[in-house]
Design a protein around this motif. Structure first.
Motif, PDB file in Angstrom:
ATOM      1  N   TRP A  30       8.437  -4.191   4.921  1.00 47.58           N
ATOM      2  CA  TRP A  30       7.324  -5.422   5.171  1.00 47.58           C
ATOM      3  C   TRP A  30       6.624  -5.594   3.981  1.00 47.58           C
ATOM      4  CZ3 TRP A  30       6.435  -8.010   9.738  1.00 47.58           C
ATOM      5  CH2 TRP A  30       5.125  -8.208  10.169  1.00 47.58           C
ATOM      6  N   ASN A  31       6.778  -6.714   3.306  1.00 48.00           N
ATOM      7  CA  ASN A  31       6.031  -6.820   1.977  1.00 48.00           C
ATOM      8  C   ASN A  31       4.468  -7.435   2.289  1.00 48.00           C
ATOM      9  OD1 ASN A  31       6.443  -9.569   2.621  1.00 48.00           O
ATOM     10  ND2 ASN A  31       7.278 -10.083   0.485  1.00 48.00           N
ATOM     11  N   ALA A  32       3.950  -7.508   1.378  1.00 48.26           N
ATOM     12  CA  ALA A  32       2.295  -8.077   1.402  1.00 48.26           C
ATOM     13  C   ALA A  32       2.093  -9.458   1.953  1.00 48.26           C
ATOM     14  CB  ALA A  32       1.758  -8.052  -0.233  1.00 48.26           C
ATOM     15  N   ALA A  33       3.127 -10.206   1.676  1.00 52.94           N
ATOM     16  CA  ALA A  33       3.015 -11.567   2.185  1.00 52.94           C
ATOM     17  C   ALA A  33       3.231 -11.500   3.495  1.00 52.94           C
ATOM     18  CB  ALA A  33       3.997 -12.437   1.520  1.00 52.94           C
ATOM     19  N   ALA A  34       4.284 -10.621   4.084  1.00 53.85           N
ATOM     20  CA  ALA A  34       4.158 -10.483   5.675  1.00 53.85           C
ATOM     21  C   ALA A  34       2.909 -10.014   6.194  1.00 53.85           C
ATOM     22  CB  ALA A  34       5.332  -9.528   5.967  1.00 53.85           C
ATOM     23  N   THR A  35       2.267  -9.302   5.489  1.00 54.12           N
ATOM     24  CA  THR A  35       0.758  -9.083   6.154  1.00 54.12           C
ATOM     25  C   THR A  35       0.059  -9.895   6.306  1.00 54.12           C
ATOM     26  OG1 THR A  35       1.170  -6.528   5.561  1.00 54.12           O
ATOM     27  CG2 THR A  35      -1.303  -7.334   5.544  1.00 54.12           C
ATOM     28  N   ARG A  36       0.083 -10.502   4.938  1.00 58.85           N
ATOM     29  CA  ARG A  36      -0.888 -11.973   4.975  1.00 58.85           C
ATOM     30  C   ARG A  36      -0.545 -12.999   6.209  1.00 58.85           C
ATOM     31  NH1 ARG A  36       0.391 -16.491   2.656  1.00 58.85           N
ATOM     32  NH2 ARG A  36       1.980 -15.661   1.148  1.00 58.85           N
ATOM     33  N   ILE A  37       0.797 -13.073   6.260  1.00 60.80           N
ATOM     34  CA  ILE A  37       1.307 -14.263   7.140  1.00 60.80           C
ATOM     35  C   ILE A  37       1.095 -13.982   8.576  1.00 60.80           C
ATOM     36  CG2 ILE A  37       3.347 -15.520   8.172  1.00 60.80           C
ATOM     37  CD1 ILE A  37       4.050 -15.451   5.166  1.00 60.80           C
ATOM     38  N   PHE A  38       1.389 -12.571   9.171  1.00 61.95           N
ATOM     39  CA  PHE A  38       1.349 -12.090  10.454  1.00 61.95           C
ATOM     40  C   PHE A  38       0.233 -11.194  10.888  1.00 61.95           C
ATOM     41  CE2 PHE A  38       5.871 -12.776   9.379  1.00 61.95           C
ATOM     42  CZ  PHE A  38       6.361 -13.716  10.549  1.00 61.95           C
ATOM     43  N   GLY A  39      -0.558 -10.839   9.694  1.00 63.21           N
ATOM     44  CA  GLY A  39      -1.627  -9.846  10.089  1.00 63.21           C
ATOM     45  C   GLY A  39      -1.537  -8.452  10.328  1.00 63.21           C
ATOM     46  N   TYR A  40      -0.294  -8.138  10.442  1.00 60.88           N
ATOM     47  CA  TYR A  40      -0.029  -6.738  10.647  1.00 60.88           C
ATOM     48  C   TYR A  40       0.101  -5.635   9.131  1.00 60.88           C
ATOM     49  CZ  TYR A  40       0.970  -7.508  15.436  1.00 60.88           C
ATOM     50  OH  TYR A  40       1.048  -8.034  16.621  1.00 60.88           O
ATOM     51  N   SER A  41      -0.429  -4.756   9.107  1.00 62.95           N
ATOM     52  CA  SER A  41      -0.171  -4.066   7.840  1.00 62.95           C
ATOM     53  C   SER A  41       1.079  -3.381   7.942  1.00 62.95           C
ATOM     54  CB  SER A  41      -1.389  -2.811   7.748  1.00 62.95           C
ATOM     55  OG  SER A  41      -0.968  -1.765   8.962  1.00 62.95           O
ATOM     56  N   GLU A  42       1.409  -2.939   6.600  1.00 59.90           N
ATOM     57  CA  GLU A  42       2.791  -2.086   6.492  1.00 59.90           C
ATOM     58  C   GLU A  42       2.968  -1.261   7.523  1.00 59.90           C
ATOM     59  OE1 GLU A  42       5.810  -0.963   2.920  1.00 59.90           O
ATOM     60  OE2 GLU A  42       3.538  -0.685   2.582  1.00 59.90           O
ATOM     61  N   GLU A  43       1.957  -0.214   7.659  1.00 54.24           N
ATOM     62  CA  GLU A  43       1.819   0.797   8.392  1.00 54.24           C
ATOM     63  C   GLU A  43       2.015   0.474   9.817  1.00 54.24           C
ATOM     64  OE1 GLU A  43      -0.708   0.293   6.068  1.00 54.24           O
ATOM     65  OE2 GLU A  43       0.353   1.623   4.553  1.00 54.24           O
ATOM     66  N   GLU A  44       1.408  -0.763  10.341  1.00 52.69           N
ATOM     67  CA  GLU A  44       1.592  -1.203  11.607  1.00 52.69           C
ATOM     68  C   GLU A  44       3.195  -1.774  11.920  1.00 52.69           C
ATOM     69  OE1 GLU A  44      -2.645  -2.945  13.118  1.00 52.69           O
ATOM     70  OE2 GLU A  44      -1.898  -3.630  11.258  1.00 52.69           O
ATOM     71  N   ALA A  45       3.428  -2.367  10.929  1.00 51.83           N
ATOM     72  CA  ALA A  45       4.802  -3.037  11.086  1.00 51.83           C
ATOM     73  C   ALA A  45       6.037  -1.937  10.947  1.00 51.83           C
ATOM     74  CB  ALA A  45       4.992  -4.036  10.065  1.00 51.83           C
ATOM     75  N   LEU A  46       6.038  -1.153  10.145  1.00 52.64           N
ATOM     76  CA  LEU A  46       7.236  -0.272   9.856  1.00 52.64           C
ATOM     77  C   LEU A  46       7.528   0.441  10.988  1.00 52.64           C
ATOM     78  CD1 LEU A  46       6.637   0.983   6.392  1.00 52.64           C
ATOM     79  CD2 LEU A  46       8.120  -0.741   7.057  1.00 52.64           C
ATOM     80  N   GLY A  47       8.714   0.698  11.699  1.00 56.01           N
ATOM     81  CA  GLY A  47       9.217   1.253  12.909  1.00 56.01           C
ATOM     82  C   GLY A  47       9.146   0.372  13.997  1.00 56.01           C
ATOM     83  N   SER A  48       8.149  -0.575  13.986  1.00 59.00           N
ATOM     84  CA  SER A  48       8.126  -1.497  15.109  1.00 59.00           C
ATOM     85  C   SER A  48       9.343  -2.203  15.293  1.00 59.00           C
ATOM     86  CB  SER A  48       6.823  -2.314  14.881  1.00 59.00           C
ATOM     87  OG  SER A  48       5.860  -1.623  14.993  1.00 59.00           O
ATOM     88  N   THR A  49       9.514  -2.913  16.348  1.00 59.66           N
ATOM     89  CA  THR A  49      10.663  -3.745  16.630  1.00 59.66           C
ATOM     90  C   THR A  49      10.007  -5.041  16.003  1.00 59.66           C
ATOM     91  OG1 THR A  49      10.353  -4.316  18.849  1.00 59.66           O
ATOM     92  CG2 THR A  49      11.762  -2.660  18.602  1.00 59.66           C
ATOM     93  N   LEU A  50      11.087  -6.182  16.149  1.00 65.04           N
ATOM     94  CA  LEU A  50      10.678  -7.655  15.589  1.00 65.04           C
ATOM     95  C   LEU A  50       9.896  -8.146  16.830  1.00 65.04           C
ATOM     96  CD1 LEU A  50      13.985  -8.508  13.879  1.00 65.04           C
ATOM     97  CD2 LEU A  50      11.799  -8.083  12.699  1.00 65.04           C
ATOM     98  N   ASP A  51       9.819  -7.629  17.961  1.00 60.70           N
ATOM     99  CA  ASP A  51       8.967  -8.204  19.016  1.00 60.70           C
ATOM    100  C   ASP A  51       7.551  -8.242  18.627  1.00 60.70           C
ATOM    101  OD1 ASP A  51      11.228  -8.113  20.919  1.00 60.70           O
ATOM    102  OD2 ASP A  51      10.702  -6.786  21.965  1.00 60.70           O
ATOM    103  N   LEU A  52       7.337  -7.571  17.495  1.00 62.67           N
ATOM    104  CA  LEU A  52       5.745  -7.853  16.980  1.00 62.67           C
ATOM    105  C   LEU A  52       5.638  -8.945  16.686  1.00 62.67           C
ATOM    106  CD1 LEU A  52       3.871  -5.463  15.871  1.00 62.67           C
ATOM    107  CD2 LEU A  52       4.777  -5.662  13.866  1.00 62.67           C
ATOM    108  N   ILE A  53       6.657  -9.819  16.167  1.00 64.78           N
ATOM    109  CA  ILE A  53       6.241 -11.209  15.726  1.00 64.78           C
ATOM    110  C   ILE A  53       6.900 -12.169  16.533  1.00 64.78           C
ATOM    111  CG2 ILE A  53       5.671 -10.632  13.372  1.00 64.78           C
ATOM    112  CD1 ILE A  53       8.466 -11.290  12.425  1.00 64.78           C
TER     113      ILE A  53
END
Length: 141
Positions: A30-53
């Motif tokens: 999950w790169n920095a642009a993903a954080t900017r676009i979706f609002g989730y930090s890398e820590e929040e996103a890693l290990g989550s499913t794509l249901d996050l977005i």
């Protein structure tokens, strides 16, 4: 491919989101642009499913397509730009466009996907407003 480019630096410096998920839809990059676009930090996103977005109403179709891609090792979106709604951490709907590539293990079994995602929300809203204005001009009341 031989290159002297630091691929991690490349992924981090581009303006588009780069999201990589494993065969079970767990986010592993999950790169920095993903954080900017979706609002989730890398820590929040890693290990989550794509249901996050993925918005609730698109999940079944998304899950079916993802499972099919993992089973067949193919996707029709590798070279075609897919335009879909997505969801931001704050609950708002985004309009995104992306391409996706299949990832394979040493036995050539599909084991994930890499997506390059662009936020098209502003452009989509402008396009919709222009279409509405054109319709009003063509059909005055």
């Amino acid at each position: 491919m031989k290159t002297n480019v630091d691929l991690l630096q490349l992924v981090e410096c581009i303006g588009d989101a780069v999201v990589v998920a494993d065969a079970h839809e767990k986010i592993v990059l999950w790169n920095a642009a993903a954080t900017r676009i979706f609002g989730y930090s890398e820590e929040e996103a890693l290990g989550s499913t794509l249901d996050l977005i993925v918005p609730e109403r698109q999940r079944q179709r998304h899950n079916e397509g993802y499972s099919k891609s993992m089973a067949t090792g193919t996707t029709r979106y590798g070279t075609s730009l897919l335009k879909v709604p997505a969801k931001h951490k704050d609950g708002r709907t985004l309009s995104i466009s992306f391409t996706v590539g299949m990832l394979f293990d040493e036995k050539h079994q599909a084991n994930g996907v890499a997506a390059v995602i662009r936020d098209e929300t502003e452009r989509f809203a402008e396009e919709r407003a222009l279409k509405k204005r054109l319709s009003e001009l063509e059909n005055p009341q």
